[in-house]
Design a protein around this motif. Sequence first.
Motif, short mmCIF file in Angstrom:
data_model
loop_
_atom_site.label_atom_id
_atom_site.label_comp_id
_atom_site.label_asym_id
_atom_site.label_seq_id
_atom_site.Cartn_x
_atom_site.Cartn_y
_atom_site.Cartn_z
N ALA A 3 -42.75 -35.44 -99.94
CA ALA A 3 -42.46 -36.36 -98.85
C ALA A 3 -40.99 -36.27 -98.45
O ALA A 3 -40.13 -36.01 -99.26
N ASP A 4 -40.75 -36.50 -97.16
CA ASP A 4 -39.38 -36.46 -96.67
C ASP A 4 -39.27 -37.19 -95.35
O ASP A 4 -40.21 -37.86 -94.92
N GLN A 5 -38.13 -37.05 -94.72
CA GLN A 5 -37.87 -37.72 -93.44
C GLN A 5 -38.93 -37.35 -92.40
O GLN A 5 -39.38 -38.20 -91.64
N TYR A 63 -43.55 -38.45 -88.81
CA TYR A 63 -44.90 -38.03 -88.41
C TYR A 63 -45.88 -39.19 -88.55
O TYR A 63 -46.73 -39.40 -87.69
N TYR A 64 -45.75 -39.95 -89.64
CA TYR A 64 -46.62 -41.11 -89.84
C TYR A 64 -46.49 -42.07 -88.66
O TYR A 64 -47.48 -42.55 -88.11
N LEU A 65 -45.25 -42.35 -88.28
CA LEU A 65 -45.03 -43.29 -87.18
C LEU A 65 -45.51 -42.72 -85.85
O LEU A 65 -46.06 -43.45 -85.02
N HIS A 66 -45.33 -41.42 -85.65
CA HIS A 66 -45.83 -40.78 -84.43
C HIS A 66 -47.35 -40.92 -84.36
O HIS A 66 -47.90 -41.29 -83.31
N GLU A 67 -48.03 -40.65 -85.47
CA GLU A 67 -49.49 -40.76 -85.52
C GLU A 67 -49.95 -42.21 -85.36
O GLU A 67 -51.08 -42.45 -84.91
N ALA A 68 -49.09 -43.16 -85.73
CA ALA A 68 -49.43 -44.58 -85.59
C ALA A 68 -49.19 -45.08 -84.16
O ALA A 68 -49.45 -46.25 -83.86
N GLY A 69 -48.67 -44.20 -83.29
CA GLY A 69 -48.52 -44.55 -81.89
C GLY A 69 -47.11 -44.90 -81.45
O GLY A 69 -46.90 -45.34 -80.32
N TYR A 70 -46.13 -44.72 -82.32
CA TYR A 70 -44.75 -45.03 -81.95
C TYR A 70 -44.07 -43.80 -81.35
O TYR A 70 -44.38 -42.68 -81.71
N ASN A 71 -43.15 -44.06 -80.41
CA ASN A 71 -42.35 -42.98 -79.86
C ASN A 71 -41.18 -42.74 -80.81
O ASN A 71 -40.37 -43.63 -81.03
N CYS A 103 -35.69 -43.26 -90.91
CA CYS A 103 -36.39 -42.37 -91.84
C CYS A 103 -35.39 -41.55 -92.66
O CYS A 103 -35.63 -41.29 -93.84
N ARG A 104 -34.29 -41.17 -92.06
CA ARG A 104 -33.26 -40.41 -92.78
C ARG A 104 -32.69 -41.24 -93.93
O ARG A 104 -32.50 -40.75 -95.04
N CYS A 148 -41.79 -45.68 -94.74
CA CYS A 148 -40.63 -45.57 -95.63
C CYS A 148 -41.04 -45.05 -97.01
O CYS A 148 -40.27 -44.35 -97.66
N PHE A 149 -42.25 -45.35 -97.45
CA PHE A 149 -42.72 -44.78 -98.71
C PHE A 149 -42.94 -43.28 -98.57
O PHE A 149 -42.82 -42.55 -99.55
N LYS A 150 -43.23 -42.82 -97.37
CA LYS A 150 -43.41 -41.39 -97.15
C LYS A 150 -42.08 -40.65 -97.07
O LYS A 150 -42.03 -39.45 -97.23
#
Length: 89
Positions: free
Chosen positions: A29-31, A36-44, A53-54, A86-88
């Motif tokens: 797991a990393d930044q 990617y998780y947030l992108h897939e959840a629908g966030y820009n 994420c960094r 954040c866990f990712k």
Amino acid sequence: MNMKRMGGALAVAFAAASLPILAASPAAADQGDCQYYLHEAGYNVGPKIESACRSGADPWNPAGWIQCYSALVNIGVREGDASAACFKA
């Protein structure tokens, strides 16, 4: 016959020596996983999400998860999504 035993002992010693290295490998797991998780959840994904994420992915920052989570929630990411992202990181 002695060469076979010596070869076997050497193979066992090599395997035993390399096991801690394999077990101690860092998680994948990393930044990018966080983003990617947030992108897939629908966030820009933009600079604010990248920054959050960094901070969550910084292995030298003991407060990284909290900083990541707080930054994401403050920009409008739902708490559950922020926590998972954040866990990712």
